[in-house]
Design a protein around this motif. Structure first.
Motif, mmCIF file in Angstrom:
data_model
loop_
_atom_site.group_PDB
_atom_site.id
_atom_site.type_symbol
_atom_site.label_atom_id
_atom_site.label_comp_id
_atom_site.label_asym_id
_atom_site.label_seq_id
_atom_site.Cartn_x
_atom_site.Cartn_y
_atom_site.Cartn_z
ATOM 1 N N ALA A 148 1.737 1.347 5.094
ATOM 2 C CA ALA A 148 1.708 0.273 3.896
ATOM 3 C C ALA A 148 1.620 -1.014 4.778
ATOM 4 C CB ALA A 148 3.212 0.257 3.320
ATOM 5 N N LEU A 149 2.332 -1.406 5.955
ATOM 6 C CA LEU A 149 2.100 -2.369 6.481
ATOM 7 C C LEU A 149 0.687 -2.801 7.367
ATOM 8 C CD1 LEU A 149 5.521 -3.172 7.994
ATOM 9 C CD2 LEU A 149 4.526 -4.011 5.757
ATOM 10 N N GLU A 150 0.196 -1.545 7.618
ATOM 11 C CA GLU A 150 -1.351 -1.889 7.919
ATOM 12 C C GLU A 150 -2.064 -2.313 7.064
ATOM 13 O OE1 GLU A 150 -4.718 0.752 10.425
ATOM 14 O OE2 GLU A 150 -3.284 1.784 9.436
ATOM 15 N N GLY A 151 -1.899 -1.500 5.647
ATOM 16 C CA GLY A 151 -2.730 -2.009 4.721
ATOM 17 C C GLY A 151 -2.566 -3.535 4.106
ATOM 18 N N ALA A 152 -1.262 -4.099 4.356
ATOM 19 C CA ALA A 152 -0.813 -5.281 3.959
ATOM 20 C C ALA A 152 -1.258 -6.312 4.974
ATOM 21 C CB ALA A 152 0.544 -5.342 3.800
ATOM 22 N N GLY A 175 4.768 2.271 -0.910
ATOM 23 C CA GLY A 175 3.817 0.970 -1.352
ATOM 24 C C GLY A 175 4.020 -0.280 -1.020
ATOM 25 N N ALA A 176 5.230 -0.583 -0.360
ATOM 26 C CA ALA A 176 5.800 -1.932 -0.006
ATOM 27 C C ALA A 176 6.909 -1.820 0.885
ATOM 28 C CB ALA A 176 6.142 -2.683 -1.512
ATOM 29 N N VAL A 177 7.051 -2.768 1.591
ATOM 30 C CA VAL A 177 8.074 -2.684 2.787
ATOM 31 C C VAL A 177 8.518 -4.180 3.044
ATOM 32 C CG1 VAL A 177 8.873 -1.973 4.978
ATOM 33 C CG2 VAL A 177 6.965 -0.958 3.861
ATOM 34 N N GLU A 192 12.081 -10.333 6.793
ATOM 35 C CA GLU A 192 10.540 -10.441 7.724
ATOM 36 C C GLU A 192 10.207 -9.168 8.263
ATOM 37 O OE1 GLU A 192 7.545 -12.169 10.296
ATOM 38 O OE2 GLU A 192 8.497 -13.105 8.404
ATOM 39 N N PRO A 193 9.068 -8.489 7.864
ATOM 40 C CA PRO A 193 8.191 -9.009 6.939
ATOM 41 C C PRO A 193 8.232 -8.345 5.634
ATOM 42 C CG PRO A 193 7.227 -7.287 8.121
ATOM 43 C CD PRO A 193 8.608 -7.604 8.807
ATOM 44 N N VAL A 194 7.313 -9.095 4.722
ATOM 45 C CA VAL A 194 7.311 -8.551 3.391
ATOM 46 C C VAL A 194 6.049 -8.223 3.067
ATOM 47 C CG1 VAL A 194 7.873 -8.849 0.835
ATOM 48 C CG2 VAL A 194 9.317 -9.873 2.565
ATOM 49 N N GLY A 195 5.681 -6.734 2.922
ATOM 50 C CA GLY A 195 4.162 -6.517 2.642
ATOM 51 C C GLY A 195 4.233 -5.268 1.675
ATOM 52 N N HIS A 197 0.972 -2.744 0.154
ATOM 53 C CA HIS A 197 -0.282 -2.140 0.655
ATOM 54 C C HIS A 197 -1.233 -2.460 -0.763
ATOM 55 C CE1 HIS A 197 -3.641 0.898 0.963
ATOM 56 N NE2 HIS A 197 -3.234 1.083 2.099
ATOM 57 N N PRO A 198 -2.731 -2.771 -0.565
ATOM 58 C CA PRO A 198 -3.186 -3.137 -1.444
ATOM 59 C C PRO A 198 -3.630 -2.318 -2.592
ATOM 60 C CG PRO A 198 -4.579 -3.757 0.543
ATOM 61 C CD PRO A 198 -3.293 -2.941 0.859
ATOM 62 N N ALA A 199 -3.377 -1.029 -2.352
ATOM 63 C CA ALA A 199 -3.439 0.147 -3.339
ATOM 64 C C ALA A 199 -2.078 0.236 -4.211
ATOM 65 C CB ALA A 199 -3.803 1.316 -2.904
ATOM 66 N N HIS A 200 -1.218 -0.599 -3.909
ATOM 67 C CA HIS A 200 0.217 -0.653 -4.855
ATOM 68 C C HIS A 200 0.606 -1.983 -5.122
ATOM 69 C CE1 HIS A 200 0.619 3.734 -4.034
ATOM 70 N NE2 HIS A 200 0.262 3.473 -2.650
ATOM 71 N N ARG A 201 -0.266 -2.877 -5.116
ATOM 72 C CA ARG A 201 -0.035 -4.251 -5.533
ATOM 73 C C ARG A 201 0.139 -4.404 -7.354
ATOM 74 N NH1 ARG A 201 -3.966 -7.260 -1.274
ATOM 75 N NH2 ARG A 201 -2.551 -7.228 0.623
ATOM 76 N N ARG A 202 0.923 -5.316 -7.525
ATOM 77 C CA ARG A 202 1.242 -5.749 -8.867
ATOM 78 C C ARG A 202 1.930 -4.564 -9.638
ATOM 79 N NH1 ARG A 202 -1.118 -10.403 -10.106
ATOM 80 N NH2 ARG A 202 -2.708 -11.261 -8.977
ATOM 81 N N ARG A 203 2.583 -3.680 -9.135
ATOM 82 C CA ARG A 203 3.380 -2.787 -9.583
ATOM 83 C C ARG A 203 4.873 -2.804 -9.386
ATOM 84 N NH1 ARG A 203 0.296 2.651 -7.742
ATOM 85 N NH2 ARG A 203 -1.830 2.087 -8.426
ATOM 86 N N GLY A 204 5.378 -4.080 -9.149
ATOM 87 C CA GLY A 204 6.753 -4.341 -8.756
ATOM 88 C C GLY A 204 7.667 -3.583 -7.648
ATOM 89 N N LEU A 205 6.865 -3.060 -6.657
ATOM 90 C CA LEU A 205 7.319 -2.444 -5.728
ATOM 91 C C LEU A 205 7.970 -3.516 -4.389
ATOM 92 C CD1 LEU A 205 4.982 0.540 -5.100
ATOM 93 C CD2 LEU A 205 7.073 0.414 -6.515
ATOM 94 N N ALA A 206 7.253 -4.482 -4.020
ATOM 95 C CA ALA A 206 7.703 -5.273 -3.250
ATOM 96 C C ALA A 206 8.789 -6.194 -4.067
ATOM 97 C CB ALA A 206 6.787 -6.883 -2.971
ATOM 98 N N ARG A 207 8.897 -6.474 -4.911
ATOM 99 C CA ARG A 207 9.958 -6.968 -5.630
ATOM 100 C C ARG A 207 11.284 -6.017 -5.574
ATOM 101 N NH1 ARG A 207 11.357 -10.796 -9.707
ATOM 102 N NH2 ARG A 207 13.149 -10.288 -11.172
ATOM 103 N N ALA A 208 10.772 -4.640 -5.982
ATOM 104 C CA ALA A 208 12.076 -3.805 -5.938
ATOM 105 C C ALA A 208 12.759 -3.652 -4.531
ATOM 106 C CB ALA A 208 11.608 -2.235 -6.354
ATOM 107 N N ALA A 209 12.049 -3.479 -3.565
ATOM 108 C CA ALA A 209 12.289 -3.441 -2.338
ATOM 109 C C ALA A 209 13.392 -4.891 -1.728
ATOM 110 C CB ALA A 209 11.123 -3.539 -1.437
ATOM 111 N N MET A 210 12.800 -6.006 -2.135
ATOM 112 C CA MET A 210 13.619 -7.201 -1.772
ATOM 113 C C MET A 210 15.068 -7.236 -2.558
ATOM 114 S SD MET A 210 11.056 -10.278 -1.193
ATOM 115 C CE MET A 210 12.348 -11.259 -0.523
ATOM 116 N N LEU A 211 14.996 -6.813 -4.095
ATOM 117 C CA LEU A 211 16.137 -6.670 -4.714
ATOM 118 C C LEU A 211 17.287 -5.625 -3.819
ATOM 119 C CD1 LEU A 211 14.909 -6.346 -8.122
ATOM 120 C CD2 LEU A 211 16.520 -8.484 -7.136
ATOM 121 N N HIS A 212 16.621 -4.639 -3.213
ATOM 122 C CA HIS A 212 17.472 -3.626 -2.597
ATOM 123 C C HIS A 212 18.081 -4.484 -1.434
ATOM 124 C CE1 HIS A 212 18.932 0.057 -0.815
ATOM 125 N NE2 HIS A 212 18.705 -0.515 0.381
#
Length: 260
Positions: A148-152, A175-177, A192-195, A197-212
């Motif tokens: 995921a972070l290589e893609g990001a 999809g997000a980390v 730090e960091p927040v990333g 993967h391009p294939a999983h953007r705009r699906r709310g995954l980074a937001r979900a990870a940060m909420l956790h």
């Protein structure tokens, strides 16, 4: 990020090496500073009586100096050490906007401000509801985190998995980390960091990870949290704003010609 409260703390007393590494590392490049200090690859320089740490050769031509009060000797040593290992025309460093003493020192030594680098975002922690798509990472997630972070970020490296939150797609792919860090001294958490993967953007995954991560930081006794982003990264700005972060500081990029 060179946090004002950490500067005040460090000015009052001389912390031990482990505390210095964890506390000052929190606000710049979390995880990197303790790693470099305890597994020194030649880039970390610990100054006398724990008065500071410098990290040289970051990204090839940048350096950081972590100190309550940086000195000319610290800055010049970091500059010269970094310059010796790169052919880039400029040597870079950064400084937070309210560190007027550091800014004056850099300008006196011939550095010039050339950009606004990061926006620093802060949030006061409260109860949060975490979507089912987010969870804490496990050791088995290490390959997925790396993917995921290589893609990001376009760089392949072996990431650790401790203190990481992952956003998981419907097929089980990470999809997000994000990594979340705690500072028990200032009660401040950091992402730090927040990333994503391009294939999983705009699906709310980074937001979900940060909420956790926000929930875990609150459970660990933190009262606030910060996250930095490149000032030109508008999608990151929108994400953090939607979570309730607000911009509280900027960091400025400073540079000096390598031949100076």
């Amino acid at each position: 990020m060179y946090h004002r409260e950490v500067r005040k703390l460090a000015a009052r007393r001389s912390p031990g090496l482990r505390e210095l590494a964890s506390t000052w590392g929190l606000h710049e490049h979390p995880g990197e500073l303790p790693h470099r200090v305890h597994n020194n690859d030649g880039t970390a320089w610990v100054w006398g009586e724990m008065s500071g740490i410098s990290i040289t050769g970051r990204f090839g031509n940048a350096f950081d100096v972590f100190a309550a009060r940086a000195t000319e000797e610290m800055i010049e040593h970091a500059f010269e050490t970094t310059a010796a290992g790169t052919a880039e025309p400029y040597i870079l460093t950064d400084v937070v906007d309210d560190d007027h003493e550091r800014i004056a020192l850099l300008e006196r030594l011939g550095f010039e401000r050339f950009r606004v680098w990061d926006h620093v975002n802060t949030i006061e922690l409260s109860d949060v509801e975490v979507p089912a798509t987010a969870r804490e990472a496990t050791q088995d997630d290490a390959p997925g985190i790396a993917d995921a972070l290589e893609g990001a970020f376009g760089e392949r490296r072996d990431w650790f998995w401790e203190r990481a939150a992952v956003g998981v797609a419907g097929d089980g792919t990470i999809g997000a980390v994000t990594f979340f860090w705690t500072d028990p001294v200032t009660k401040t958490g950091h992402f730090e960091p927040v990333g994503t993967h391009p294939a999983h953007r705009r699906r709310g995954l980074a937001r979900a990870a940060m909420l956790h991560g926000l929930r875990e930081l609150r459970a660990a006794g933190m009262t606030s949290a910060t996250v930095n982003h490149n000032a030109e990264n508008l999608p990151a700005a929108a994400l953090y704003r939607s979570l309730g972060f607000r911009v509280t500081n900027e960091t400025y990029g400073y540079r000096r010609p390598r031949g100076n």
